[in-house]
Design an enzyme around this catalytic site. Structure first.
Site, PDB file in Angstrom:
ATOM      1  N   GLY A   1     -27.974  -1.602 -28.979  1.00 38.86           N
ATOM      2  CA  GLY A   1     -27.295  -2.836 -28.553  1.00 38.86           C
ATOM      3  C   GLY A   1     -27.242  -2.944 -27.049  1.00 38.86           C
ATOM      4  N   ASN A   2     -26.428  -3.854 -26.559  1.00 37.74           N
ATOM      5  CA  ASN A   2     -26.271  -4.002 -25.100  1.00 37.74           C
ATOM      6  C   ASN A   2     -24.849  -4.423 -24.774  1.00 37.74           C
ATOM      7  OD1 ASN A   2     -26.179  -7.037 -25.015  1.00 37.74           O
ATOM      8  ND2 ASN A   2     -28.193  -6.736 -25.950  1.00 37.74           N
ATOM      9  N   ARG A   3     -24.565  -4.592 -23.482  1.00 33.93           N
ATOM     10  CA  ARG A   3     -23.186  -4.801 -23.028  1.00 33.93           C
ATOM     11  C   ARG A   3     -22.752  -6.265 -22.994  1.00 33.93           C
ATOM     12  NH1 ARG A   3     -21.852   0.162 -20.785  1.00 33.93           N
ATOM     13  NH2 ARG A   3     -23.556   1.185 -19.693  1.00 33.93           N
TER      14      ARG A   3
END
Ligand code: CTP
Length: 417
Positions: free
Chosen positions: A216-218
């Site tokens: 995933g990412n932020r």
């Protein structure tokens, strides 16, 4: 057009503008706001809290607006002043908005004329906060501001600079000309996207490794949500296709929840033929695990070898296959770059605009703590068919407003074709 400039066709003449003044030293700057709108021919009504009158006399506002100033909830007559004042307002400006005023507005407290009016108004509301940095940064105020933004209130400022306490920091009320410009924009935007269908993607995708883990990412979803909120405030019919988010989603929009890039692609392509505007603000994973294993990977099996394969590039697909979209629709992409220099950021934006076949690319610097993922502000440039605009370091709401303004202009131009 720059981020701060009002649309050229906006007129304040004859507009009913309610200016609600709470008790802060910045009240003296609101005198200029009232005078500017009065000079433009607006019908300006001023409401003051009791403490506001310690800073500026009601007489001053009365003389500049040409109207009596309202301060008390109960008079001797049978009229209901808060309802009368609130009804028919085209725009409400709260300036200065103290921490106390912000808190009362967020909670819906109506224990004086000022707060009762603000609970009654149905016009667009512009809020110019002014308070000490500690108060502005306190989680209680952050929460109250988030609530007000969710209710559709537009923030102008605060900026950083000298404060009345003698120190310097965030919390200084915006300058009067900035408030006036924001007021003009708010007046001009009321209905300009009525009937326009806007699709916004927001948040980050999550690509499963096994049933409990993902790549995933932020992304918080804040930028996409701000755009959706701004479009909805201008009466667009908005659909948000959201991946994983931590920000508060806007109300009054259709929310479609997805997890992976493939799900996001399916949700976007299904709706694309009906949309006039598609804004791809989501942080879509570029790669995903080749296959997600069905059972949880066990530690005892040792570090797994994960093969990543590309995900579909949704923006590039929409940009390269016009048949997927409505004729004359506008496609907007985002570019997350670690590039603080606006000139070079502009070049990267233009390059991505061409390579992805988008009409507009918003490139933002994700390399510093005050810009990009999770931050309240963004340092950005907007590259469109008519060139690159440097928006500078602004709140995500202000960037959303500048972008929607650009989209509104593009829609007008395309309708003329
Ligand atoms: N995007 C997309 N589908 C993907 C990857 C990205 O639709 N699989 C969209 C994003 O929503 C954004 C834009 O493409 O609007 C740019 O994303 P960005 O990560 O900046 O660019 P990339 O194309 O991934 O290129 P790079 O990271 O190499 O700069």
């Amino acid at each position: 057009m720059g981020a701060g400039a009002p649309p050229p066709d906006v007129k304040a003449q004859g507009k009913k503008i309610l200016v609600c003044v709470s008790g802060g030293i910045a009240a003296f700057k609101v005198v200029v706001v009232v005078r500017s709108f009065a000079e433009m021919g607006a019908d300006v009504r001023v409401v003051m809290t009791r403490s506001a009158q310690h800073f500026v006399g009601a007489q001053t506002f009365a003389a500049l607006s040409g109207n009596p100033v309202s301060t008390e909830m109960f008079g001797s007559g049978a009229d209901v002043p808060h309802v009368e004042l609130a009804r028919g307002a085209d725009l409400t400006i709260v300036a200065p908005a103290t921490a106390n005023a912000v808190a009362k507005m967020a909670l819906g407290i109506a224990d004086d004329l000022f707060s009762a009016v603000l609970l009654t108004v149905r016009s667009p509301v512009l809020l110019a906060p002014a308070m000490h940095t500690e108060m502005w940064e306190h989680p209680a105020t952050r929460g109250n501001i988030a609530t007000l933004e969710k209710h559709g209130v537009t923030l102008v400022g605060p900026s950083e600079g000298a404060l009345s306490s003698g120190d310097s920091g965030a919390g200084r009320m915006s300058e009067p000309d900035e408030i006036v410009r924001a007021g003009l924009r708010a007046l001009g935007r009321a209905e300009d996207l009525a009937g326009v269908r806007v699709l916004v993607t927001a948040g980050g995708t999550q690509e499963p490794i096994d049933p409990v883990r993902f790549v995933g990412n932020r992304s918080s979803g804040r930028m996409g949500f701000a755009i959706a909120r701004e479009a909805a405030a201008r009466r667009a019919k908005v659909t948000v296709v959201a991946g994983a988010t931590s920000a508060e989603p806007p109300s009054g929009v259709e929310l479609v929840q997805v997890a992976t890039a493939d799900e996001m692609r399916a949700a976007v392509l299904e709706r694309a033929p009906e949309c006039d505007v598609i804004v791809k603000a989501a942080a879509v994973a570029d790669f995903k695990p080749e296959e997600a294993v069905e059972r949880k990977l066990k530690k005892a099996s040792g570090p797994p070898e994960i093969t990543l394969v590309p995900t579909p590039d949704i923006l590039a697909e929409l940009g390269s296959r016009p048949g997927l979209r409505k004729a004359r629709s506008i496609l907007i992409g985002f570019a997350a770059e670690t590039e603080p220099d606006p000139g070079r950021l502009g070049l990267l934006a233009e390059e991505k605009r061409r390579s992805k076949g988008a009409d507009v690319i918003v490139a933002n610097d994700v390399g510093s703590s005050d810009s990009g993922f999770g931050a309240a502000t963004n340092r950005a440039v907007i590259a469109g068919p008519d060139g690159v605009t440097d928006v500078g370091l602004v709140t995500k709401m202000a960037l959303a407003s500048a972008l929607i303004e650009r989209i509104s202009q593009l829609l007008k131009e395309r309708r003329k074709l």
